[in-house]
Design a protein around this motif. Structure first.
Motif, PDB file in Angstrom:
ATOM      1  N   THR A   1     -13.798  10.992 -29.573  1.00 12.13           N
ATOM      2  CA  THR A   1     -13.314  10.850 -28.556  1.00 12.13           C
ATOM      3  C   THR A   1     -12.032   9.777 -28.341  1.00 12.13           C
ATOM      4  N   PHE A   2     -12.314   8.740 -29.097  1.00 14.41           N
ATOM      5  CA  PHE A   2     -11.015   7.986 -29.031  1.00 14.41           C
ATOM      6  C   PHE A   2      -9.752   8.417 -29.717  1.00 14.41           C
ATOM      7  N   ARG A   3      -9.973   9.241 -30.546  1.00 15.84           N
ATOM      8  CA  ARG A   3      -8.719   9.804 -31.246  1.00 15.84           C
ATOM      9  C   ARG A   3      -8.094  10.682 -30.440  1.00 15.84           C
ATOM     10  N   GLN A   4      -8.919  11.583 -29.678  1.00 16.41           N
ATOM     11  CA  GLN A   4      -8.450  12.591 -28.553  1.00 16.41           C
ATOM     12  C   GLN A   4      -7.689  11.630 -27.625  1.00 16.41           C
ATOM     13  N   TYR A   5      -8.154  10.799 -27.179  1.00 16.77           N
ATOM     14  CA  TYR A   5      -7.606   9.679 -25.966  1.00 16.77           C
ATOM     15  C   TYR A   5      -6.454   9.449 -26.408  1.00 16.77           C
ATOM     16  N   LEU A   6      -6.038   8.729 -27.713  1.00 15.01           N
ATOM     17  CA  LEU A   6      -4.765   8.414 -28.340  1.00 15.01           C
ATOM     18  C   LEU A   6      -3.738   9.601 -28.391  1.00 15.01           C
ATOM     19  N   ILE A   7      -4.300  10.898 -28.797  1.00 10.24           N
ATOM     20  CA  ILE A   7      -3.442  11.866 -28.761  1.00 10.24           C
ATOM     21  C   ILE A   7      -3.113  12.243 -27.599  1.00 10.24           C
ATOM     22  N   ILE A   8      -3.825  12.428 -26.440  1.00  8.92           N
ATOM     23  CA  ILE A   8      -3.476  12.723 -25.070  1.00  8.92           C
ATOM     24  C   ILE A   8      -2.330  11.665 -24.462  1.00  8.92           C
ATOM     25  N   LEU A   9      -2.873  10.395 -24.925  1.00  8.22           N
ATOM     26  CA  LEU A   9      -1.974   9.208 -24.528  1.00  8.22           C
ATOM     27  C   LEU A   9      -0.552   9.250 -25.033  1.00  8.22           C
ATOM     28  N   LEU A  10      -0.401   9.493 -26.323  1.00  7.35           N
ATOM     29  CA  LEU A  10       0.832   9.626 -26.882  1.00  7.35           C
ATOM     30  C   LEU A  10       1.680  10.910 -26.506  1.00  7.35           C
ATOM     31  N   SER A  11       1.063  11.830 -26.212  1.00  9.26           N
ATOM     32  CA  SER A  11       1.458  13.099 -25.649  1.00  9.26           C
ATOM     33  C   SER A  11       1.944  12.775 -24.342  1.00  9.26           C
ATOM     34  N   CYS A  12       1.339  12.241 -23.305  1.00  6.99           N
ATOM     35  CA  CYS A  12       1.839  11.730 -22.181  1.00  6.99           C
ATOM     36  C   CYS A  12       2.876  11.080 -22.236  1.00  6.99           C
ATOM     37  N   PHE A  13       3.097  10.096 -23.094  1.00 17.55           N
ATOM     38  CA  PHE A  13       3.997   9.071 -23.336  1.00 17.55           C
ATOM     39  C   PHE A  13       5.400   9.707 -23.701  1.00 17.55           C
ATOM     40  N   LEU A  14       5.174  10.747 -24.802  1.00 14.74           N
ATOM     41  CA  LEU A  14       6.238  11.358 -25.247  1.00 14.74           C
ATOM     42  C   LEU A  14       7.088  12.115 -24.127  1.00 14.74           C
ATOM     43  N   ALA A  15       5.985  12.997 -23.477  1.00 12.70           N
ATOM     44  CA  ALA A  15       6.535  13.960 -22.381  1.00 12.70           C
ATOM     45  C   ALA A  15       7.182  13.107 -21.187  1.00 12.70           C
ATOM     46  N   LEU A  16       6.811  12.013 -21.022  1.00 17.61           N
ATOM     47  CA  LEU A  16       7.549  11.204 -19.884  1.00 17.61           C
ATOM     48  C   LEU A  16       8.846  10.664 -20.172  1.00 17.61           C
ATOM     49  N   ASN A  17       9.003  10.362 -21.622  1.00 15.12           N
ATOM     50  CA  ASN A  17      10.097   9.973 -22.105  1.00 15.12           C
ATOM     51  C   ASN A  17      11.287  11.044 -22.158  1.00 15.12           C
ATOM     52  N   LEU A  18      10.689  11.967 -22.559  1.00 14.64           N
ATOM     53  CA  LEU A  18      11.614  13.289 -22.805  1.00 14.64           C
ATOM     54  C   LEU A  18      12.018  13.684 -21.158  1.00 14.64           C
ATOM     55  N   TYR A  19      11.041  13.509 -20.221  1.00 15.05           N
ATOM     56  CA  TYR A  19      11.535  13.855 -19.078  1.00 15.05           C
ATOM     57  C   TYR A  19      12.509  12.734 -18.736  1.00 15.05           C
ATOM     58  N   ALA A  20      12.438  11.491 -18.991  1.00 17.03           N
ATOM     59  CA  ALA A  20      13.365  10.505 -18.271  1.00 17.03           C
ATOM     60  C   ALA A  20      14.700  10.871 -19.110  1.00 17.03           C
ATOM     61  N   LEU A  21      14.891  11.346 -20.432  1.00 19.52           N
ATOM     62  CA  LEU A  21      15.784  11.302 -21.078  1.00 19.52           C
ATOM     63  C   LEU A  21      16.760  12.525 -20.300  1.00 19.52           C
ATOM     64  N   LYS A  22      16.140  13.664 -19.809  1.00 20.66           N
ATOM     65  CA  LYS A  22      16.718  14.839 -19.342  1.00 20.66           C
ATOM     66  C   LYS A  22      17.255  14.492 -17.865  1.00 20.66           C
ATOM     67  N   ARG A  23      16.022  14.059 -17.220  1.00 22.83           N
ATOM     68  CA  ARG A  23      16.401  13.696 -15.600  1.00 22.83           C
ATOM     69  C   ARG A  23      17.309  12.609 -15.537  1.00 22.83           C
ATOM     70  N   TYR A  24      17.584  11.616 -16.381  1.00 19.73           N
ATOM     71  CA  TYR A  24      18.625  10.792 -15.912  1.00 19.73           C
ATOM     72  C   TYR A  24      19.943  10.537 -16.640  1.00 19.73           C
ATOM     73  N   THR A  25      19.818  11.528 -17.796  1.00 22.77           N
ATOM     74  CA  THR A  25      20.980  12.041 -18.374  1.00 22.77           C
ATOM     75  C   THR A  25      21.368  10.791 -19.579  1.00 22.77           C
ATOM     76  N   LEU A  26      20.401  10.473 -20.139  1.00 24.05           N
ATOM     77  CA  LEU A  26      20.304   9.254 -21.108  1.00 24.05           C
ATOM     78  C   LEU A  26      20.967   9.491 -22.584  1.00 24.05           C
ATOM     79  N   LEU A  27      21.436   8.750 -23.173  1.00 20.15           N
ATOM     80  CA  LEU A  27      21.988   8.995 -24.466  1.00 20.15           C
ATOM     81  C   LEU A  27      20.527   8.416 -25.342  1.00 20.15           C
TER      82      LEU A  27
END
Length: 337
Positions: free
Chosen positions: A3-29
């Motif tokens: 369960t803890f491993r699944q939690y870490l995977i979900i947390l990391l996936s959300c973190f990466l998704a949010l950063n990819l969104y920010a990268l595209k949304r705010y046109t960052l290098l």
């Protein structure tokens, strides 16, 4: 454990998704360049005024210059045309940019350049460069200033973790834009009921929460808290800080343009007890001045500037302004020819 491993995977996936969104949304290098982005324009208002008035002496400083020196009286008594650049809330980084890109670019530079400063301001380039202070810095900088300016005034203050986060974690990089998105509806939408647009709201907030409406003691406390960066062990180490500051550049610019640089350390009421570390710093500054043909005038312990001449911890009152101007006239008469 699963369960803890699944939690870490979900947390990391959300973190990466949010950063990819920010990268595209705010046109960052990626990686994002450290430090602020500067535009290509440079304001030339002081250069134009100097060309028109042809002063022999230029003064620059913050509100302590405005409230502490009667410039018409100084000019008259010294029989010297002068131009004063008093910028409330300014510090050494902005002074350097104005001197470099305005004062020293005119065909006939002034003979004397007087910089009014408090304590370690001249060798603390990261002081008053963020937030509301960044706008004027951007206005007076040139593209060729980028590397030195950003490294000394911004990047040098960041620790390794901050540098990594700024360059690689885009949710952190875009924090200002994200905060503005969140705050904007709260700040502006309710005011639309009274037909108050964003300019109206910003003006009202500036007026309500401005210094003029603050309790004097509260304002003094706020100033002192903000100024703590000037009195850290690092800031008080002149030998370590001087080559990381813009002071060597100011010396170089003055020498190249045959301008006599005069540094004027003003007196404040920040400290009522002896401060040996600050005294050592100032002694080192004076030694640096002697070695580089800089005149350093230190009024920090002048008994003629008594506490009753101050409106607050930093600024002289009307009577104090008269007295300090006379002291300055008396001192400069033996310097200005």
């Amino acid at each position: 454990m699963k369960t803890f491993r699944q939690y870490l995977i979900i947390l990391l996936s959300c973190f990466l998704a949010l950063n990819l969104y920010a990268l595209k949304r705010y046109t960052l290098l990626y990686p994002f360049p450290l430090g602020p982005k500067l535009d290509n324009a440079v304001r030339q208002n002081h250069a134009k005024a100097i060309i028109e008035t042809r002063p022999k002496m230029v003064l620059i400083g913050d509100s302590t210059l405005i409230q502490g020196v009667d410039t018409p009286q100084l000019s008259e008594q010294l029989n010297t045309p002068l131009y004063s650049i008093g910028l409330p809330g300014s510090a050494s980084t902005l002074w350097y940019l104005i001197i470099k890109n305005n004062v020293m670019t005119v065909p006939d530079p002034p003979e004397y350049l007087l910089i009014f400063f408090r304590d370690t301001m001249l060798t603390t380039p990261g002081y008053r460069v963020q937030g509301q202070y960044f706008g004027p810095i951007d206005e007076y900088s040139r593209p060729k200033d980028d590397k030195l300016l950003i490294e000394r005034a911004f990047v040098s203050l960041m620790n390794p973790l901050e540098r990594f986060a700024e360059a690689c974690i885009h949710m952190y990089t875009a924090r200002t834009q994200i905060r503005e998105q969140i705050e904007s509806p709260v700040r502006y939408v309710p005011a639309q009921i009274t037909r108050c647009d964003s300019k109206c709201v910003n003006g009202s907030l500036s007026y309500i929460f401005g210094d003029s409406n603050m309790n004097v003691q509260a304002l003094n406390d706020a100033i002192f808290a903000a100024d703590e960066t000037l009195y850290t062990r690092r800031a008080l180490d002149f030998e370590n800080q001087v080559n990381k500051s813009f002071l060597p550049e100011l010396v170089r610019l003055s020498q190249e343009n045959n301008v006599q640089l005069i540094l004027i350390h003003i007196k404040t009421l920040q400290f009522t007890q002896p401060f040996p570390a600050l005294d050592n710093y100032l002694n080192s500054l004076k030694a640096y001045g002697q070695a580089n043909n800089i005149i350093v005038l230190d009024f920090a312990h002048d008994p003629r500037l008594s506490p009753e001449l101050y409106a607050d911890n930093l600024h002289l009152n009307v009577q104090g302004k008269i007295i300090f101007t006379n002291i300055l006239i008396e001192t400069l008469k033996s310097i200005v020819h």
